[in-house]
Motif scaffolding. Structure first.
Motif, PDB file in Angstrom:
ATOM      1  N   GLY A  35     -65.356  -4.603 -14.476  1.00 56.42           N
ATOM      2  CA  GLY A  35     -65.246  -3.520 -15.462  1.00 56.42           C
ATOM      3  C   GLY A  35     -63.852  -2.933 -15.445  1.00 56.42           C
ATOM      4  N   LEU A  36     -63.609  -2.067 -16.401  1.00 54.66           N
ATOM      5  CA  LEU A  36     -62.306  -1.414 -16.531  1.00 54.66           C
ATOM      6  C   LEU A  36     -61.969  -0.593 -15.290  1.00 54.66           C
ATOM      7  CD1 LEU A  36     -62.719   0.071 -20.141  1.00 54.66           C
ATOM      8  CD2 LEU A  36     -61.230  -1.860 -19.503  1.00 54.66           C
ATOM      9  N   SER A  37     -60.693  -0.348 -15.086  1.00 56.88           N
ATOM     10  CA  SER A  37     -60.285   0.631 -14.087  1.00 56.88           C
ATOM     11  C   SER A  37     -60.920   1.975 -14.457  1.00 56.88           C
ATOM     12  CB  SER A  37     -58.750   0.757 -14.097  1.00 56.88           C
ATOM     13  OG  SER A  37     -58.337   1.735 -13.181  1.00 56.88           O
ATOM     14  N   GLY A  38     -61.541   2.614 -13.489  1.00 54.14           N
ATOM     15  CA  GLY A  38     -62.183   3.900 -13.752  1.00 54.14           C
ATOM     16  C   GLY A  38     -63.602   3.787 -14.281  1.00 54.14           C
ATOM     17  N   SER A  39     -64.099   2.564 -14.430  1.00 54.80           N
ATOM     18  CA  SER A  39     -65.474   2.414 -14.949  1.00 54.80           C
ATOM     19  C   SER A  39     -66.505   2.821 -13.890  1.00 54.80           C
ATOM     20  CB  SER A  39     -65.729   0.973 -15.414  1.00 54.80           C
ATOM     21  OG  SER A  39     -65.572   0.068 -14.341  1.00 54.80           O
ATOM     22  N   GLY A  40     -66.122   2.734 -12.612  1.00 58.62           N
ATOM     23  CA  GLY A  40     -67.030   3.161 -11.541  1.00 58.62           C
ATOM     24  C   GLY A  40     -67.355   2.075 -10.524  1.00 58.62           C
ATOM     25  N   LYS A  41     -66.624   0.977 -10.539  1.00 60.23           N
ATOM     26  CA  LYS A  41     -66.923  -0.145  -9.628  1.00 60.23           C
ATOM     27  C   LYS A  41     -66.915   0.309  -8.164  1.00 60.23           C
ATOM     28  CE  LYS A  41     -63.370  -2.590 -11.072  1.00 60.23           C
ATOM     29  NZ  LYS A  41     -62.794  -1.616 -12.019  1.00 60.23           N
ATOM     30  N   SER A  42     -65.810   0.916  -7.745  1.00 63.45           N
ATOM     31  CA  SER A  42     -65.670   1.274  -6.326  1.00 63.45           C
ATOM     32  C   SER A  42     -66.688   2.344  -5.927  1.00 63.45           C
ATOM     33  CB  SER A  42     -64.260   1.802  -6.033  1.00 63.45           C
ATOM     34  OG  SER A  42     -63.304   0.861  -6.435  1.00 63.45           O
ATOM     35  N   THR A  43     -66.901   3.311  -6.807  1.00 61.50           N
ATOM     36  CA  THR A  43     -67.846   4.391  -6.506  1.00 61.50           C
ATOM     37  C   THR A  43     -69.245   3.823  -6.302  1.00 61.50           C
ATOM     38  OG1 THR A  43     -66.501   5.881  -7.855  1.00 61.50           O
ATOM     39  CG2 THR A  43     -68.763   6.583  -7.394  1.00 61.50           C
ATOM     40  N   ILE A  44     -69.653   2.938  -7.190  1.00 59.87           N
ATOM     41  CA  ILE A  44     -70.990   2.332  -7.088  1.00 59.87           C
ATOM     42  C   ILE A  44     -71.056   1.434  -5.850  1.00 59.87           C
ATOM     43  CG2 ILE A  44     -72.567   0.684  -8.215  1.00 59.87           C
ATOM     44  CD1 ILE A  44     -71.534   1.927 -10.928  1.00 59.87           C
ATOM     45  N   ALA A  45     -69.981   0.680  -5.607  1.00 63.36           N
ATOM     46  CA  ALA A  45     -69.974  -0.244  -4.460  1.00 63.36           C
ATOM     47  C   ALA A  45     -70.144   0.509  -3.147  1.00 63.36           C
ATOM     48  CB  ALA A  45     -68.675  -1.043  -4.449  1.00 63.36           C
ATOM     49  N   ASP A 179     -74.426   1.092 -17.850  1.00 65.93           N
ATOM     50  CA  ASP A 179     -73.615   1.967 -18.692  1.00 65.93           C
ATOM     51  C   ASP A 179     -73.326   3.229 -17.886  1.00 65.93           C
ATOM     52  OD1 ASP A 179     -72.533   3.748 -20.443  1.00 65.93           O
ATOM     53  OD2 ASP A 179     -74.091   3.544 -21.983  1.00 65.93           O
ATOM     54  N   THR A 180     -72.123   3.279 -17.299  1.00 63.62           N
ATOM     55  CA  THR A 180     -71.848   4.394 -16.372  1.00 63.62           C
ATOM     56  C   THR A 180     -71.493   5.687 -17.108  1.00 63.62           C
ATOM     57  OG1 THR A 180     -69.484   3.910 -16.059  1.00 63.62           O
ATOM     58  CG2 THR A 180     -71.054   2.766 -14.612  1.00 63.62           C
ATOM     59  N   GLY A 181     -71.403   5.605 -18.440  1.00 61.99           N
ATOM     60  CA  GLY A 181     -71.281   6.843 -19.204  1.00 61.99           C
ATOM     61  C   GLY A 181     -72.630   7.539 -19.312  1.00 61.99           C
TER      62      GLY A 181
END
Ligand SMILES: Nc1ncnc2c1ncn2[C@@H]1O[C@H](COP(=O)(O)OS(=O)(=O)O)[C@@H](OP(=O)(O)O)[C@H]1O
Ligand SMILES: Nc1ncnc2c1ncn2[C@@H]1O[C@H](COP(=O)(O)OP(=O)(O)O)[C@@H](O)[C@H]1O
Length: 202
Positions: A35-45, A179-181
């Motif tokens: 996903g895009l930078s800031g989409s939430g990958k690291s936070t979710i991981a 959909d992290t929004g």
């Protein structure tokens, strides 16, 4: 050049995959967050790794920024460098999954072909590959801008920035679409854990 042209030979482990699975009580796999930078990958991981760890599951995060400090410190953000970045990471993920670890990979990985290649090397090794589209609009990602990178990209200080001046090709058929929004972090994590449970990976 084939492997034989280089005089190299594959060595097999004396410990079977079944023996590892039985000892660990779960399978190895790669959970690939794109996903895009800031989409939430690291936070979710990070939250996913904690939840899995608390369940006694051996899990480990490979994150784009971190890998670029070491293994891939020689690579930038041109299309060819991103492809090489993902190629190397895919091989590392395969090793983790083969070692019976649940490997959580967080990379923008903007190109469909590179992600398909990552999947292919897992499938050819009989390993599960779970593609997770961490989806947010560019507007949402830019409004979060946790590292101030979008602002720099808009100012022209970062070239080839994904979503601004470099492409992001959305997954065609990901196993999981978040959909992290819309979803809270814990809901995204629950979605992934449910999928892993349903597929008997954990
Ligand atoms: N030009 C450009 N475009 C995108 N991202 C950039 C760029 N320059 C630096 N960064 C930072 O690098 C992180 C992305 O690295 P990745 O290895 O995941 O990128 S890629 O998969 O090779 O496209 C990315 O991390 P995330 O924000 O966590 O996605 C950024 O922190
Ligand atoms: N629903 C959500 N899911 C994931 N992250 C969210 C969400 N809502 C807000 N955020 C915030 O958005 C930012 C996402 O950044 P990060 O996880 O570093 O993204 P990435 O790794 O994709 O670049 C974090 O500051 C996080 O707290």
């Amino acid at each position: 050049m084939s492997s034989n042209d280089k005089n190299i030979t594959w060595h097999h482990s004396g410990v079977s995959r079944e023996a590892r699975q039985s000892a660990f009580g779960h399978k190895g796999a790669t959970i690939w967050l794109t996903g895009l930078s800031g989409s939430g990958k690291s936070t979710i991981a990070v939250e996913l790794e904690k939840v899995l760890f608390q369940k006694g599951i051996k899990a480990y995060i490979l994150d784009g920024d971190n890998i670029r400090f070491g293994l891939n410190k020689d690579l930038g953000f041109s299309a060819s460098d991103r492809t090489e970045n993902i190629r190397r990471i895919s091989e590392v993920c395969r090793l983790f999954a083969d070692a019976n670890i649940v490997c959580i990979a967080c990379f923008i990985s903007p190109y469909v072909a590179d992600r398909d290649q990552a999947r292919a090397i897992h499938v050819e090794s009989g390993l599960d590959f779970v593609e997770v589209f961490v989806d947010s609009s560019i507007e949402v990602a830019e409004s979060r801008d946790p590292k101030g990178l979008y602002q720099k990209a808009r100012q022209g200080l970062i070239k080839e920035f994904t979503g601004i001046s470099a492409p992001y090709e959305e997954p065609v058929k990901p196993e999981i679409h978040l959909d992290t929004g819309d979803l809270a972090v814990n809901e995204s994590v629950d979605n992934i854990v449910e999928y892993l449970t349903l597929k008997k990976i954990i």
